[in-house]
Scaffold this motif. Sequence first.
Motif: not given
Length: 218
Positions: A154-157, A110-118
């Motif tokens: 990546s994909v947003p979660v 997570e960074s700056d409100g973005e949460q991603m699966l890498l």
Amino acid sequence: MKKFALFFSAAAVLCILTGLTACHRSFPLDADLNGLEPAALQWFNRGRSVPCEADQLELYQPVTVGRLTYYPLVLDGRLGYLCLSRGFTGRYKFDHSGRGTGSFRNGVVESDGEQMLLFEGRNGDGRIARAVFSLEGGGPYALDIPASPVFLVSVPVEDTVPTEPVSIEDITFYDSQGREITEEFDLSGGAIQEAPHRKPSGRLPLKGSHHNGCDLRH
């Protein structure tokens, strides 16, 4: 009064210039990331008695999450990644890195409100067409996997998903015909983190994982 006003104005300008100079030094890479490869090699060679050569480092297509940019890479034959942090002026610095044995790495960041699966790995023969992650707190999430010597997808979660690596028991591979092929691969590998000082809570990252050569340092 005018003298005092001029004095304070000059002091303010000096403070601003000093701050910008300090920021420039703290974030040595410009917005276009010119000189990234030699700087990355220097980063990885810190403290090494036998430094790696330029032809041992390969950088691949990055993924950006908020202010963090993740570069998948191979160094001296080992899979890894390099995380860059963007400052308010648009310049970059090295945040942390990871490298080790195994053919896959993953993590929810997570960074700056973005949460991603890498998800990073090797797929030069193109056998893996899709990977499905069954995550605690959300999902499942499917990612299309390119046929590439090294990939990072990546994909947003949802924000209910813990920011931690995903256990190998929660990952399923499929080929282009939709057949499950998970058992054909050794999923042991390492983690992708958002920062080295933030330890994932809960489950272990990857069962049977190897972290040899990991370099999670500022």
